[in-house]
Design a protein around this motif. Structure first.
Motif, short mmCIF file in Angstrom:
data_model
loop_
_atom_site.label_atom_id
_atom_site.label_comp_id
_atom_site.label_asym_id
_atom_site.label_seq_id
_atom_site.Cartn_x
_atom_site.Cartn_y
_atom_site.Cartn_z
N ARG A 30 -9.14 -1.92 2.89
CA ARG A 30 -7.98 -2.79 3.14
C ARG A 30 -8.30 -3.77 4.26
O ARG A 30 -7.90 -4.93 4.23
CB ARG A 30 -6.75 -1.94 3.52
CG ARG A 30 -6.28 -1.03 2.40
CD ARG A 30 -4.84 -0.59 2.63
NE ARG A 30 -4.62 -0.05 3.96
CZ ARG A 30 -4.73 1.23 4.28
NH1 ARG A 30 -5.03 2.12 3.36
NH2 ARG A 30 -4.51 1.63 5.52
N TYR A 42 -0.32 -6.04 8.55
CA TYR A 42 0.56 -4.89 8.30
C TYR A 42 0.00 -4.06 7.14
O TYR A 42 -0.10 -2.84 7.22
CB TYR A 42 1.97 -5.36 7.98
CG TYR A 42 2.94 -4.21 7.79
CD1 TYR A 42 3.55 -3.61 8.89
CD2 TYR A 42 3.21 -3.71 6.52
CE1 TYR A 42 4.41 -2.54 8.72
CE2 TYR A 42 4.06 -2.64 6.34
CZ TYR A 42 4.67 -2.06 7.44
OH TYR A 42 5.51 -0.99 7.27
N TYR A 43 -0.37 -4.74 6.07
CA TYR A 43 -0.90 -4.03 4.89
C TYR A 43 -2.18 -3.27 5.25
O TYR A 43 -2.35 -2.10 4.89
CB TYR A 43 -1.18 -5.02 3.75
CG TYR A 43 -1.95 -4.40 2.61
CD1 TYR A 43 -1.34 -3.45 1.80
CD2 TYR A 43 -3.27 -4.73 2.38
CE1 TYR A 43 -2.04 -2.86 0.76
CE2 TYR A 43 -3.98 -4.14 1.34
CZ TYR A 43 -3.36 -3.20 0.54
OH TYR A 43 -4.06 -2.61 -0.47
N GLY A 58 -1.07 0.39 5.17
CA GLY A 58 -1.36 0.86 3.82
C GLY A 58 -0.26 0.54 2.83
O GLY A 58 -0.31 0.97 1.68
N ARG A 59 0.77 -0.19 3.24
CA ARG A 59 1.78 -0.62 2.27
C ARG A 59 2.20 -2.05 2.60
O ARG A 59 2.00 -2.52 3.73
CB ARG A 59 2.98 0.31 2.27
CG ARG A 59 3.54 0.56 3.63
CD ARG A 59 4.64 1.62 3.62
NE ARG A 59 5.23 1.65 4.93
CZ ARG A 59 4.73 2.33 5.96
NH1 ARG A 59 3.66 3.09 5.78
NH2 ARG A 59 5.27 2.27 7.14
N HIS A 60 2.77 -2.71 1.61
CA HIS A 60 3.17 -4.10 1.81
C HIS A 60 4.51 -4.18 2.53
O HIS A 60 5.32 -3.26 2.45
CB HIS A 60 3.25 -4.83 0.47
CG HIS A 60 1.90 -5.04 -0.15
ND1 HIS A 60 1.04 -6.00 0.29
CD2 HIS A 60 1.26 -4.39 -1.14
CE1 HIS A 60 -0.07 -5.95 -0.43
NE2 HIS A 60 0.03 -4.97 -1.30
N THR A 61 4.72 -5.30 3.21
CA THR A 61 6.01 -5.52 3.86
C THR A 61 7.05 -5.82 2.79
O THR A 61 6.73 -6.22 1.68
CB THR A 61 5.92 -6.74 4.80
OG1 THR A 61 5.30 -7.80 4.09
CG2 THR A 61 5.08 -6.43 6.02
N GLU A 62 8.30 -5.61 3.14
CA GLU A 62 9.40 -5.96 2.23
C GLU A 62 9.40 -7.47 2.03
O GLU A 62 9.13 -8.21 2.98
CB GLU A 62 10.75 -5.54 2.83
CG GLU A 62 10.88 -4.05 3.04
CD GLU A 62 10.96 -3.29 1.73
OE1 GLU A 62 11.66 -3.77 0.82
OE2 GLU A 62 10.28 -2.26 1.61
N ASP A 68 -4.42 5.86 -5.24
CA ASP A 68 -3.83 6.05 -3.90
C ASP A 68 -4.83 6.68 -2.94
O ASP A 68 -4.95 6.28 -1.79
CB ASP A 68 -2.58 6.93 -3.98
CG ASP A 68 -1.43 6.23 -4.69
OD1 ASP A 68 -1.47 4.98 -4.74
OD2 ASP A 68 -0.54 6.92 -5.20
N THR A 111 -7.34 4.04 -1.85
CA THR A 111 -6.91 2.85 -1.12
C THR A 111 -6.03 3.22 0.07
O THR A 111 -6.04 2.54 1.08
CB THR A 111 -6.12 1.86 -2.00
OG1 THR A 111 -4.98 2.54 -2.53
CG2 THR A 111 -6.98 1.33 -3.13
N ASN A 112 -5.29 4.32 -0.06
CA ASN A 112 -4.36 4.65 1.01
C ASN A 112 -4.09 6.15 1.07
O ASN A 112 -2.99 6.60 0.78
CB ASN A 112 -3.05 3.88 0.77
CG ASN A 112 -2.13 3.94 1.97
OD1 ASN A 112 -2.56 4.29 3.07
ND2 ASN A 112 -0.87 3.65 1.76
N ARG A 162 -3.15 9.79 2.35
CA ARG A 162 -2.12 10.18 3.33
C ARG A 162 -2.71 11.00 4.47
O ARG A 162 -2.35 10.82 5.61
CB ARG A 162 -1.01 10.97 2.63
CG ARG A 162 -0.15 10.12 1.71
CD ARG A 162 1.02 10.93 1.20
NE ARG A 162 0.55 12.17 0.57
CZ ARG A 162 0.34 12.31 -0.73
NH1 ARG A 162 0.59 11.31 -1.53
NH2 ARG A 162 -0.11 13.44 -1.23
#
Lengths: 234, 252
Positions: free
Chosen positions: A88, A215-216, A220-224, B233, B236-237, B239
């Motif tokens: 990432r 942020y991503y 590890g996740r996208h912003t709103e 998952d 890539t990410n 937990r």
């Protein structure tokens, strides 16, 4: 103070060096782009044509760094096959470099308008633009700091500032239009100032993009998704 | 999702050494499941408990509940030969029998009585070899010794041998670690073609391979199942911090 995440080192230490090098290149690009915006505005305020020309010429260094980031990232992906956070981060670095290069282009665009704006009579609204520029520069600076610190909270904070910058742009837009109506002789100069304001607003949008990628990469996740802001409508 | 094998609270011991510690995991038919983790993490032991290969290891003991289609594989009514016919295994090093290519594949169906007469047996051999993509390469030399094939072909022969007894589950323990990249790519392609028809679990040290062939990935560490989830998952990410450290090469 931003809380930075420290990662354990890789078993293959060359991997750490290469990621560090990639991050260094992105930070260097960010520094140059932020500086370019500041210097372009300084040239505008002072009517310094020489400085404006320097800013235009210096954009090449940013372009070259972008190419270097691209080479380093592709090499890293090919040779190290990064995974998870590493993957990432490399993808983010690649995308951030592209965005920062665009910020450099906006600075260059501002610098190029300086000769057309400089004239014998001073245009009043020119004095509000540096404040807007500072706001945009700080967003660029802080988004790249968030990248350096791998700090998702700091990235979100930068993103939130974009609304204020958009409001600033709307206000300057109205002021400049009013000014043109009242001083038709200045229309060609003020039209250029409108573009300068728009460029600064776009710098803020790009800083926001950088923040979203930071942020991503870190979380590890996208912003709103954000709602359409005033700046994006106009 | 059709759960083929449901393992619950499985622990395994070699003498006093605990190799698996309270592992619960489902292996299903719709996905290829990759088991990853550093050496000694228990992934191969788990694979071996699933068709009771651990029974053959002196001093090995397995606790917990493992069900194949809901049936206890340690139950009185479960014949271990039947179990291993239904849950086939492919090993790290290709191990064809020192017999002809034909016999390698025909052996299982013959002893399990799965084919009546030469004609049926020929058909089983051809189908199995076709499924592994080996048929066109060996059809004119079926009487050659299996051990005379190249490493990659030998491994596909072993897979054909496993397929010939119509298993429901195929367990693979590092099936490509002794193969070159082309032979590896063929096996990976084969795994993709077989998935859906068979429940497949593969142990691999090659993280890229796990990412390529599987849809579900389980990460083991010190005998425990640390994380089990969608492969995309996990890579890539992840937990869990330990999963992340392992797959990014920070482990240790």
């Amino acid at each position: 103070m931003a809380e930075s995440r420290t990662l354990a080192t890789h078993t293959v230490s060359a991997f750490d060096q290469e990621i560090g090098q990639l991050r260094g290149l992105v930070a260097q690009m960010g520094g140059l782009a932020e500086q370019a915006v500041g210097r372009a505005m300084l040239a505008l305020q002072r009517g310094d044509l020489e400085l404006a020309a320097q800013v235009s010429a210096a954009d090449r260094a940013i372009d070259m760094l972008e190419a270097e980031v691209e080479r380093a990232a592709v090499r890293l992906i090919a040779l190290r096959a990064p995974m998870a956070d590493d993957l990432r981060e490399v993808v983010a670095a690649l995308k951030i470099a592209g965005v920062v290069e665009r910020i450099g282009d906006y600075a260059k665009n501002i610098a190029r308008r300086v000769p057309a704006i400089i004239s014998d009579h001073r245009i009043e609204p020119i004095s509000t633009l540096p404040a807007m520029a500072r706001m945009a520069q700080e967003m660029v600076h802080d988004a790249l700091d968030a990248f350096a610190a791998r700090d998702p909270a700091a990235a979100l904070e930068v993103r939130q500032r974009d609304t204020a910058l958009d409001d600033f742009y709307d206000s300057i837009f109205r002021t400049l239009v009013t000014y043109m109506v009242e001083n038709p002789r200045t229309i060609s100069q003020v039209a250029h100032l409108l573009f300068v304001a728009k460029n600064l607003e776009r710098v803020g949008d790009h800083a926001t993009n950088v923040a979203e990628m930071v942020y991503y990469a870190a979380a590890g996740r996208h912003t709103e998704p954000r709602g359409l802001s005033a700046g994006e409508v106009q | 999702m059709t759960v083929k094998i449901a393992a619950r609270h499985v622990s395994a011991f070699y003498g006093d050494v605990r190799a698996l510690d309270d592992v619960s995991i489902d292996i299903d038919t719709d996905h290829v499941t990759a088991l990853i983790g550093p050496s000694g993490c228990g992934k191969s032991t788990l694979l071996r408990t699933l068709n009771r290969l651990t029974d053959t290891v002196p001093g090995a003991r397995v606790e917990g509940d493992i069900r194949l289609d809901g049936r206890d594989i340690h139950g009185r009514d479960m014949d271990v030969v039947e179990l291993r016919a239904r849950v086939g295994m492919v090993f790290q090093k290709p191990n064809p029998f020192p017999k002809s290519i034909y016999e390698n594949v025909a052996y299982g169906p013959r002893i399990h009585g799965l084919a009546r007469g030469r004609g049926e047996l020929d058909a089983v051999v051809e189908t199995s070899l076709r499924r592994t993509g080996l048929w066109d390469e060996v059809k004119d030399r079926l009487s050659d010794r299996g051990t005379a094939l190249s490493g990659g072909q030998q491994q596909r022969l072993c897979i054909a041998r496993a397929l010939a007894i119509e298993p429901e589950v195929i367990l693979m323990d590092e099936p490509c670690s002794a193969l070159d990249p082309i032979a590896t790519a063929r096996i990976e392609e084969l795994i993709g073609a077989l998935s859906g028809r068979y429940a497949i679990a593969i142990v691999t040290h090659n993280m890229q391979q796990a990412a390529r062939v599987s849809q579900r990935t389980a990460f083991f560490h010190l005998g425990r199942l640390v994380e089990y989830g969608d492969t995309s998952d996990i890579f890539t990410n992840p937990r869990a911090e330990r999963t992340k450290d392992y797959i990014t090469g920070r482990y240790g």
